[in-house]
Design a protein around this motif. Structure first.
Motif, PDB file in Angstrom:
ATOM      1  N   THR A  51      40.297  32.468  37.852  1.00 24.77           N
ATOM      2  CA  THR A  51      41.660  32.416  37.302  1.00 24.77           C
ATOM      3  C   THR A  51      41.675  32.207  35.794  1.00 24.77           C
ATOM      4  OG1 THR A  51      41.764  30.057  37.818  1.00 24.77           O
ATOM      5  CG2 THR A  51      42.657  31.579  39.462  1.00 24.77           C
ATOM      6  N   SER A  52      40.544  31.741  35.227  1.00 28.00           N
ATOM      7  CA  SER A  52      40.460  31.557  33.771  1.00 28.00           C
ATOM      8  C   SER A  52      40.062  32.828  33.047  1.00 28.00           C
ATOM      9  CB  SER A  52      39.446  30.461  33.436  1.00 28.00           C
ATOM     10  OG  SER A  52      39.805  29.251  34.035  1.00 28.00           O
ATOM     11  N   GLY A  53      39.655  33.861  33.811  1.00 26.73           N
ATOM     12  CA  GLY A  53      39.249  35.126  33.195  1.00 26.73           C
ATOM     13  C   GLY A  53      37.755  35.288  33.048  1.00 26.73           C
ATOM     14  N   TYR A  54      36.962  34.293  33.495  1.00 26.29           N
ATOM     15  CA  TYR A  54      35.504  34.354  33.394  1.00 26.29           C
ATOM     16  C   TYR A  54      34.899  34.794  34.718  1.00 26.29           C
ATOM     17  CZ  TYR A  54      35.998  31.719  29.077  1.00 26.29           C
ATOM     18  OH  TYR A  54      36.335  31.326  27.822  1.00 26.29           O
ATOM     19  N   TYR A  55      33.681  35.342  34.652  1.00 26.55           N
ATOM     20  CA  TYR A  55      32.989  35.734  35.873  1.00 26.55           C
ATOM     21  C   TYR A  55      32.676  34.519  36.728  1.00 26.55           C
ATOM     22  CZ  TYR A  55      32.291  40.323  33.800  1.00 26.55           C
ATOM     23  OH  TYR A  55      32.491  41.556  33.246  1.00 26.55           O
ATOM     24  N   VAL A  56      32.814  34.670  38.037  1.00 27.76           N
ATOM     25  CA  VAL A  56      32.449  33.624  38.988  1.00 27.76           C
ATOM     26  C   VAL A  56      30.941  33.689  39.150  1.00 27.76           C
ATOM     27  CG1 VAL A  56      32.661  32.858  41.379  1.00 27.76           C
ATOM     28  CG2 VAL A  56      34.644  33.801  40.197  1.00 27.76           C
ATOM     29  N   MET A  58      24.791  42.372  43.829  1.00 24.00           N
ATOM     30  CA  MET A  58      24.958  41.254  42.911  1.00 24.00           C
ATOM     31  C   MET A  58      24.740  41.736  41.483  1.00 24.00           C
ATOM     32  SD  MET A  58      25.532  38.129  44.039  1.00 24.00           S
ATOM     33  CE  MET A  58      25.882  37.633  45.674  1.00 24.00           C
ATOM     34  N   ALA A  59      25.485  41.173  40.612  1.00 25.31           N
ATOM     35  CA  ALA A  59      25.278  41.352  39.185  1.00 25.31           C
ATOM     36  C   ALA A  59      24.762  40.010  38.663  1.00 25.31           C
ATOM     37  CB  ALA A  59      26.585  41.723  38.507  1.00 25.31           C
ATOM     38  N   TYR A  60      24.312  39.971  37.426  1.00 24.19           N
ATOM     39  CA  TYR A  60      23.768  38.733  36.892  1.00 24.19           C
ATOM     40  C   TYR A  60      24.418  38.398  35.565  1.00 24.19           C
ATOM     41  CZ  TYR A  60      20.365  39.213  40.536  1.00 24.19           C
ATOM     42  OH  TYR A  60      19.784  39.333  41.765  1.00 24.19           O
ATOM     43  N   CYS A  61      24.670  37.111  35.350  1.00 24.47           N
ATOM     44  CA  CYS A  61      25.277  36.600  34.119  1.00 24.47           C
ATOM     45  C   CYS A  61      24.499  35.365  33.708  1.00 24.47           C
ATOM     46  CB  CYS A  61      26.744  36.261  34.360  1.00 24.47           C
ATOM     47  SG  CYS A  61      27.569  35.519  32.950  1.00 24.47           S
ATOM     48  N   ALA A  62      23.795  35.443  32.590  1.00 17.67           N
ATOM     49  CA  ALA A  62      23.001  34.320  32.087  1.00 17.67           C
ATOM     50  C   ALA A  62      22.078  33.792  33.183  1.00 17.67           C
ATOM     51  CB  ALA A  62      23.898  33.222  31.544  1.00 17.67           C
ATOM     52  N   GLY A  63      21.471  34.699  33.964  1.00 13.68           N
ATOM     53  CA  GLY A  63      20.521  34.315  34.989  1.00 13.68           C
ATOM     54  C   GLY A  63      21.135  33.891  36.308  1.00 13.68           C
ATOM     55  N   ARG A  64      22.448  33.920  36.436  1.00 11.98           N
ATOM     56  CA  ARG A  64      23.100  33.538  37.689  1.00 11.98           C
ATOM     57  C   ARG A  64      23.765  34.743  38.320  1.00 11.98           C
ATOM     58  NH1 ARG A  64      25.934  27.682  36.761  1.00 11.98           N
ATOM     59  NH2 ARG A  64      24.201  26.745  35.687  1.00 11.98           N
ATOM     60  N   ALA A  65      23.707  34.789  39.631  1.00 13.86           N
ATOM     61  CA  ALA A  65      24.299  35.914  40.351  1.00 13.86           C
ATOM     62  C   ALA A  65      25.822  35.848  40.291  1.00 13.86           C
ATOM     63  CB  ALA A  65      23.826  35.902  41.792  1.00 13.86           C
ATOM     64  N   ILE A  66      26.458  37.008  40.150  1.00 13.54           N
ATOM     65  CA  ILE A  66      27.919  37.122  40.138  1.00 13.54           C
ATOM     66  C   ILE A  66      28.319  37.896  41.386  1.00 13.54           C
ATOM     67  CG2 ILE A  66      29.922  38.027  38.917  1.00 13.54           C
ATOM     68  CD1 ILE A  66      28.221  38.048  36.396  1.00 13.54           C
ATOM     69  N   PRO A  67      29.225  37.353  42.204  1.00 14.95           N
ATOM     70  CA  PRO A  67      29.675  38.100  43.382  1.00 14.95           C
ATOM     71  C   PRO A  67      30.403  39.388  42.980  1.00 14.95           C
ATOM     72  CG  PRO A  67      30.397  35.805  43.466  1.00 14.95           C
ATOM     73  CD  PRO A  67      29.825  36.041  42.112  1.00 14.95           C
ATOM     74  N   ILE A  68      30.224  40.421  43.803  1.00 11.86           N
ATOM     75  CA  ILE A  68      30.862  41.720  43.571  1.00 11.86           C
ATOM     76  C   ILE A  68      31.954  41.916  44.618  1.00 11.86           C
ATOM     77  CG2 ILE A  68      30.483  44.213  43.491  1.00 11.86           C
ATOM     78  CD1 ILE A  68      29.152  42.707  41.205  1.00 11.86           C
ATOM     79  N   GLY A  78      36.498  43.259  35.505  1.00 13.20           N
ATOM     80  CA  GLY A  78      36.285  42.807  36.868  1.00 13.20           C
ATOM     81  C   GLY A  78      37.601  42.675  37.604  1.00 13.20           C
ATOM     82  N   VAL A  79      37.535  42.048  38.795  1.00 16.60           N
ATOM     83  CA  VAL A  79      38.718  41.856  39.619  1.00 16.60           C
ATOM     84  C   VAL A  79      38.856  40.382  39.988  1.00 16.60           C
ATOM     85  CG1 VAL A  79      38.713  44.178  40.591  1.00 16.60           C
ATOM     86  CG2 VAL A  79      37.453  42.373  41.749  1.00 16.60           C
ATOM     87  N   THR A  80      40.087  39.976  40.262  1.00 14.95           N
ATOM     88  CA  THR A  80      40.352  38.613  40.713  1.00 14.95           C
ATOM     89  C   THR A  80      40.125  38.535  42.226  1.00 14.95           C
ATOM     90  OG1 THR A  80      42.688  39.149  40.949  1.00 14.95           O
ATOM     91  CG2 THR A  80      42.017  38.192  38.857  1.00 14.95           C
ATOM     92  N   ALA A  81      40.244  37.349  42.783  1.00 12.06           N
ATOM     93  CA  ALA A  81      39.970  37.144  44.212  1.00 12.06           C
ATOM     94  C   ALA A  81      40.879  37.986  45.106  1.00 12.06           C
ATOM     95  CB  ALA A  81      40.113  35.671  44.557  1.00 12.06           C
ATOM     96  N   ASP A  82      42.069  38.345  44.615  1.00 17.54           N
ATOM     97  CA  ASP A  82      42.973  39.169  45.425  1.00 17.54           C
ATOM     98  C   ASP A  82      42.732  40.671  45.230  1.00 17.54           C
ATOM     99  OD1 ASP A  82      43.971  39.431  42.873  1.00 17.54           O
ATOM    100  OD2 ASP A  82      45.952  38.633  43.331  1.00 17.54           O
ATOM    101  N   GLY A  83      41.694  41.031  44.471  1.00 20.50           N
ATOM    102  CA  GLY A  83      41.330  42.436  44.294  1.00 20.50           C
ATOM    103  C   GLY A  83      42.026  43.148  43.161  1.00 20.50           C
ATOM    104  N   LYS A  84      42.873  42.446  42.404  1.00 21.24           N
ATOM    105  CA  LYS A  84      43.584  43.064  41.277  1.00 21.24           C
ATOM    106  C   LYS A  84      42.713  43.027  40.019  1.00 21.24           C
ATOM    107  CE  LYS A  84      48.114  41.812  43.056  1.00 21.24           C
ATOM    108  NZ  LYS A  84      49.292  40.988  42.872  1.00 21.24           N
ATOM    109  N   PRO A  85      42.871  44.021  39.129  1.00 21.94           N
ATOM    110  CA  PRO A  85      42.078  44.027  37.890  1.00 21.94           C
ATOM    111  C   PRO A  85      42.372  42.799  37.039  1.00 21.94           C
ATOM    112  CG  PRO A  85      43.135  46.152  38.231  1.00 21.94           C
ATOM    113  CD  PRO A  85      43.701  45.213  39.253  1.00 21.94           C
ATOM    114  N   SER A 143      18.258  30.840  39.706  1.00 22.91           N
ATOM    115  CA  SER A 143      18.080  32.104  40.433  1.00 22.91           C
ATOM    116  C   SER A 143      17.375  33.120  39.541  1.00 22.91           C
ATOM    117  CB  SER A 143      19.423  32.644  40.909  1.00 22.91           C
ATOM    118  OG  SER A 143      20.227  32.989  39.814  1.00 22.91           O
ATOM    119  N   ASP A 144      16.715  34.059  40.184  1.00 20.91           N
ATOM    120  CA  ASP A 144      15.997  35.094  39.446  1.00 20.91           C
ATOM    121  C   ASP A 144      16.970  36.018  38.743  1.00 20.91           C
ATOM    122  OD1 ASP A 144      13.589  34.154  40.405  1.00 20.91           O
ATOM    123  OD2 ASP A 144      13.619  35.449  42.153  1.00 20.91           O
ATOM    124  N   ILE A 145      16.601  36.459  37.563  1.00 10.67           N
ATOM    125  CA  ILE A 145      17.404  37.438  36.849  1.00 10.67           C
ATOM    126  C   ILE A 145      17.239  38.796  37.508  1.00 10.67           C
ATOM    127  CG2 ILE A 145      17.646  38.687  34.673  1.00 10.67           C
ATOM    128  CD1 ILE A 145      16.993  36.103  33.243  1.00 10.67           C
TER     129      ILE A 145
END
Length: 138
Positions: free
Chosen positions: A20-25, A1-11, A109-116, A32-34
């Protein structure tokens, strides 16, 4: 996991997942803990060297692991003072310029289909907690 503003980001395949907007999910848990400040291991060596009436004592202390949140980087990024909040994007335009003028920031990062990710986002969104180096601190 990575973290963004204290929230976990899926890898996904070693890269942060981008929507799809270009922002981290981000995970929905805003509380959540940083990270964990406790080191994985600690160690130390203490020694004393003596010669006649002279004594030399030294200590080597080592800590490995643990996470630290850099609040200074957070404030600097929110103010646009760090290198990654300025400069030029893939189009050769200033990151801070509006999207309509070719500006914008590319979230690595990558989109849900694995593309950059190729979608630029508006750099003025930094204070909306959408960037990995932004938070409520303003």
């Amino acid at each position: 996991m990575a973290y963004c503003a204290g929230r976990a980001i899926p890898i996904w395949n070693g890269k942060p997942l981008v929507d799809t907007s270009g922002y981290y999910v981000k995970q929905p848990n805003a509380l959540s803990d940083i990270g964990n400040i406790s080191p994985s291991w600690i160690g130390g060596i203490n020694n004393t060297l003596r010669y006649k009436s002279i004594s030399l004592n030294f200590l080597i202390d080592i800590k490995k692991g643990g996470d630290v949140y850099d609040l200074d980087l957070d404030y600097a990024a929110s103010a646009g003072l760090t290198p990654h909040t300025a400069g030029y994007n893939k189009n050769g335009k200033p990151v801070r310029s509006p999207l309509a003028d070719g500006g914008g920031y590319l979230m690595e990062g990558v989109t849900a289909d694995g593309k950059p990710n190729t979608k630029l986002v508006d750099a003025s969104d930094i204070n909306k907690k959408k960037f990995p180096f932004s938070s409520d601190n303003q």
